[in-house]
Scaffold this active site. Structure first.
Site, PDB file in Angstrom:
ATOM      1  N   SER A  24       2.045  -9.302  15.758  1.00  0.00           N
ATOM      2  CA  SER A  24       2.368  -8.101  15.057  1.00  0.00           C
ATOM      3  C   SER A  24       3.440  -7.423  15.503  1.00  0.00           C
ATOM      4  CB  SER A  24       1.229  -7.159  14.828  1.00  0.00           C
ATOM      5  OG  SER A  24       0.249  -7.626  14.157  1.00  0.00           O
ATOM      6  N   THR A  69      -7.279  -5.412  14.274  1.00  0.00           N
ATOM      7  CA  THR A  69      -7.917  -6.876  14.113  1.00  0.00           C
ATOM      8  C   THR A  69      -9.201  -6.727  14.837  1.00  0.00           C
ATOM      9  OG1 THR A  69      -7.311  -9.203  14.631  1.00  0.00           O
ATOM     10  CG2 THR A  69      -6.259  -7.767  16.200  1.00  0.00           C
ATOM     11  N   LYS A  73     -12.189  -4.118  12.427  1.00  0.00           N
ATOM     12  CA  LYS A  73     -11.828  -4.264  11.050  1.00  0.00           C
ATOM     13  C   LYS A  73     -13.019  -3.447  10.165  1.00  0.00           C
ATOM     14  CE  LYS A  73      -8.571  -7.840  10.050  1.00  0.00           C
ATOM     15  NZ  LYS A  73      -8.338  -9.050   9.416  1.00  0.00           N
ATOM     16  N   ASP A 109      -5.029  -8.309   3.450  1.00  0.00           N
ATOM     17  CA  ASP A 109      -4.754  -9.622   3.622  1.00  0.00           C
ATOM     18  C   ASP A 109      -4.829 -10.324   2.272  1.00  0.00           C
ATOM     19  OD1 ASP A 109      -4.732  -9.829   6.162  1.00  0.00           O
ATOM     20  OD2 ASP A 109      -6.928  -9.854   6.547  1.00  0.00           O
ATOM     21  N   GLY A 133     -15.176 -21.887   4.676  1.00  0.00           N
ATOM     22  CA  GLY A 133     -15.391 -21.058   5.637  1.00  0.00           C
ATOM     23  C   GLY A 133     -16.006 -19.529   4.798  1.00  0.00           C
ATOM     24  N   ALA A 137     -11.078 -14.156   6.663  1.00  0.00           N
ATOM     25  CA  ALA A 137     -10.168 -14.531   5.825  1.00  0.00           C
ATOM     26  C   ALA A 137     -10.793 -15.185   4.466  1.00  0.00           C
ATOM     27  CB  ALA A 137      -9.602 -15.661   6.425  1.00  0.00           C
ATOM     28  N   VAL A 228      -4.896 -21.323   5.497  1.00  0.00           N
ATOM     29  CA  VAL A 228      -4.472 -19.980   5.754  1.00  0.00           C
ATOM     30  C   VAL A 228      -4.005 -20.073   7.023  1.00  0.00           C
ATOM     31  CG1 VAL A 228      -6.075 -18.792   4.382  1.00  0.00           C
ATOM     32  CG2 VAL A 228      -6.779 -19.382   6.625  1.00  0.00           C
ATOM     33  N   GLY A 251      -0.461 -21.014   5.627  1.00  0.00           N
ATOM     34  CA  GLY A 251      -0.521 -19.579   5.878  1.00  0.00           C
ATOM     35  C   GLY A 251       0.373 -18.515   6.294  1.00  0.00           C
TER      36      GLY A 251
HETATM   37  P1  NAP Z   1     -13.864 -15.542  11.355  1.00  0.00           P
HETATM   38  O1  NAP Z   1     -14.230 -14.532  10.562  1.00  0.00           O
HETATM   39  O2  NAP Z   1     -14.381 -15.957  12.558  1.00  0.00           O
HETATM   40  O3  NAP Z   1     -14.568 -17.065  10.576  1.00  0.00           O
HETATM   41  C1  NAP Z   1     -14.339 -18.206  10.790  1.00  0.00           C
HETATM   42  C2  NAP Z   1     -15.212 -19.090   9.582  1.00  0.00           C
HETATM   43  O4  NAP Z   1     -14.706 -20.400   9.983  1.00  0.00           O
HETATM   44  C3  NAP Z   1     -16.598 -18.944   9.354  1.00  0.00           C
HETATM   45  O5  NAP Z   1     -17.060 -19.049   8.344  1.00  0.00           O
HETATM   46  C4  NAP Z   1     -17.065 -19.974  10.368  1.00  0.00           C
HETATM   47  O6  NAP Z   1     -18.500 -20.666  10.213  1.00  0.00           O
HETATM   48  C5  NAP Z   1     -16.025 -21.195  10.021  1.00  0.00           C
HETATM   49  N1  NAP Z   1     -15.981 -22.054  11.294  1.00  0.00           N
HETATM   50  C6  NAP Z   1     -15.512 -21.741  12.620  1.00  0.00           C
HETATM   51  N2  NAP Z   1     -15.709 -22.764  13.369  1.00  0.00           N
HETATM   52  C7  NAP Z   1     -16.130 -23.772  12.656  1.00  0.00           C
HETATM   53  C8  NAP Z   1     -16.319 -25.041  12.913  1.00  0.00           C
HETATM   54  N3  NAP Z   1     -16.227 -25.751  14.065  1.00  0.00           N
HETATM   55  N4  NAP Z   1     -16.840 -25.814  11.902  1.00  0.00           N
HETATM   56  C9  NAP Z   1     -16.647 -25.443  10.435  1.00  0.00           C
HETATM   57  N5  NAP Z   1     -16.721 -24.315  10.150  1.00  0.00           N
HETATM   58  C10 NAP Z   1     -16.232 -23.432  11.466  1.00  0.00           C
HETATM   59  O7  NAP Z   1     -12.227 -16.060  11.156  1.00  0.00           O
HETATM   60  P2  NAP Z   1     -11.188 -15.621  10.486  1.00  0.00           P
HETATM   61  O8  NAP Z   1     -10.602 -14.179  10.679  1.00  0.00           O
HETATM   62  O9  NAP Z   1     -11.862 -15.786   8.870  1.00  0.00           O
HETATM   63  O10 NAP Z   1     -10.005 -16.617  10.399  1.00  0.00           O
HETATM   64  C11 NAP Z   1     -10.268 -17.773  10.082  1.00  0.00           C
HETATM   65  C12 NAP Z   1      -8.903 -18.442  10.288  1.00  0.00           C
HETATM   66  O11 NAP Z   1      -7.805 -17.877   9.330  1.00  0.00           O
HETATM   67  C13 NAP Z   1      -8.011 -18.369  11.694  1.00  0.00           C
HETATM   68  O12 NAP Z   1      -7.478 -19.541  11.895  1.00  0.00           O
HETATM   69  C14 NAP Z   1      -7.092 -17.215  11.351  1.00  0.00           C
HETATM   70  O13 NAP Z   1      -6.154 -17.635  12.319  1.00  0.00           O
HETATM   71  C15 NAP Z   1      -6.709 -17.523   9.841  1.00  0.00           C
HETATM   72  N6  NAP Z   1      -6.187 -16.253   9.377  1.00  0.00           N
HETATM   73  C16 NAP Z   1      -4.768 -16.427   8.693  1.00  0.00           C
HETATM   74  C17 NAP Z   1      -4.417 -15.369   8.018  1.00  0.00           C
HETATM   75  C18 NAP Z   1      -2.926 -15.265   7.458  1.00  0.00           C
HETATM   76  O14 NAP Z   1      -2.637 -14.317   7.276  1.00  0.00           O
HETATM   77  N7  NAP Z   1      -2.441 -16.509   7.287  1.00  0.00           N
HETATM   78  C19 NAP Z   1      -5.148 -14.000   7.969  1.00  0.00           C
HETATM   79  C20 NAP Z   1      -6.633 -14.173   8.536  1.00  0.00           C
HETATM   80  C21 NAP Z   1      -6.965 -15.108   9.089  1.00  0.00           C
HETATM   81  P3  NAP Z   1     -19.813 -20.007  10.537  1.00  0.00           P
HETATM   82  O15 NAP Z   1     -19.966 -18.743   9.681  1.00  0.00           O
HETATM   83  O16 NAP Z   1     -20.690 -20.969  10.410  1.00  0.00           O
HETATM   84  O17 NAP Z   1     -19.627 -19.532  11.953  1.00  0.00           O
END
Ligand code: NAP
Length: 286
Positions: A24, A69, A73, A109, A133, A137, A228, A251
């Site tokens: 950031s 972050t 949040k 987002d 997921g 996100a 993403v 993403g």
């Molecule tokens: P989060 O809130 O921790 O959620 C992660 C999700 O992924 C949960 O639903 C989790 O399932 C699932 N997951 C994690 N490990 C897994 C595995 N081994 N097998 C199956 N499902 C799995 O994370 P987040 O903030 O949503 O971020 C997710 C991704 O989005 C990251 O890579 C982040 O960098 C990216 N992101 C990108 C942007 C962008 O601007 N491009 C913005 C935000 C996030 P469970 O519920 O079962 O744990």
């Protein structure tokens, strides 16, 4: 990056824990320099439980705003004087503008995701989407698609309760939960126009990876596939979708647009996002 400070330089930052690897400051300071705005953007490590103390300190220290972050949040929600529609709907704030001692909470987002989708000429109205997921996100992506009139949105998650919880947030009633096993995914793909990965599977620095992507074989030829994740630029998930002939989007543009929308609030400045994106892309070297 060389940053010149003056007596009038206004302060911005991102708070989180951990925060060391955040991009950031690089993104925002690059935009601020290009716009000629006298602000400095820093990174602050603020631990869980200290959100309220931080907000108070930021007001006293004259911060113009900050991004948030993990793990802040959700905790910011009850601390805001005003919430924008998306922050209220998602129950999560990723940007706070401080104006005359009052805190204005935003979530940029979902707007960033939508902008990146439209840029790729994918229009949400009437589409059938599958989201992988149910974390932060996924919440922004799924609820934004619902708000924009998607016909059906299926949220597939490893932990079924989290998919149920996310679907309950949807005022339009479009979201429905499903499992994330290969069999379920293979069945769902046949009626899918847009598939979005919102898990960290395949992201740089994480161990997890999709073990079986054969469900992609069932996607209709015209379906688009979005991840993403932006590092790497092409995950295994996107590569396999591209090799099957699908339009693929990573993403990066979501990341850049959410930052642009936040900076507009912090600085009360209308920003030419396309120009900023061109300035940012070489700096980020992504
Ligand atoms: P989060 O809130 O921790 O959620 C992660 C999700 O992924 C949960 O639903 C989790 O399932 C699932 N997951 C994690 N490990 C897994 C595995 N081994 N097998 C199956 N499902 C799995 O994370 P987040 O903030 O949503 O971020 C997710 C991704 O989005 C990251 O890579 C982040 O960098 C990216 N992101 C990108 C942007 C962008 O601007 N491009 C913005 C935000 C996030 P469970 O519920 O079962 O744990």
């Amino acid at each position: 990056m060389q940053v010149e400070l003056t007596n009038h330089t206004k302060k911005l930052c991102v708070i989180g824990d951990p925060i060391a690897h955040t991009k950031s400051p690089l993104i925002h300071n690059t935009m601020l320099r290009a716009l000629g705005l006298d602000y400095i953007y820093m990174a602050q490590s603020v631990p869980k439980g200290a959100t309220q103390d931080w907000l108070q300190a930021a007001k006293l220290a004259g911060y113009a705003g900050f991004n948030a972050t993990m793990p802040h949040k959700l905790d910011l929600i009850p601390l805001m004087d005003h919430l924008d529609e998306d922050a209220a709907l998602y129950g999560a704030v990723n940007a706070v503008a401080i104006r005359e001692g009052k805190a204005y909470g935003y979530n940029t987002d979902g707007k960033g995701f939508l902008k990146s989708l439209l840029e790729a000429e994918i229009y949400p109205e009437g589409i059938r989407a599958v989201i992988l997921g149910a974390g932060g996100a996924a919440k922004s992506v799924a609820l934004k698609l619902a708000q924009q009139g998607a016909r059906s949105i299926t949220v597939c998650n490893r932990t079924s309760e989290k998919a149920d919880d996310l679907c309950r947030l949807d005022p339009t009633g479009t979201l429905r939960p499903a499992a994330m096993d290969s069999h379920t995914l293979a069945q769902l793909m046949t009626d899918t126009d847009l598939l979005v990965n919102c898990t960290p599977l395949g992201m740089d620095g994480t161990e997890g990876q999709f073990q079986d992507l054969s469900f992609l074989d069932n996607l209709p030829a015209a379906a688009s596939v979005y991840d993403v994740i932006y590092a790497p630029a092409e995950t295994l998930f996107l590569e396999q979708a591209r090799l099957r002939g699908h339009k693929t989007i990573n993403g990066l543009n979501m990341l850049l647009w959410q930052a642009i929308f936040a900076l507009e609030q912090f600085t009360d400045t209308a920003i030419d996002g396309q120009t900023m994106k061109e300035v940012l892309k070489p700096v980020l070297a992504l």
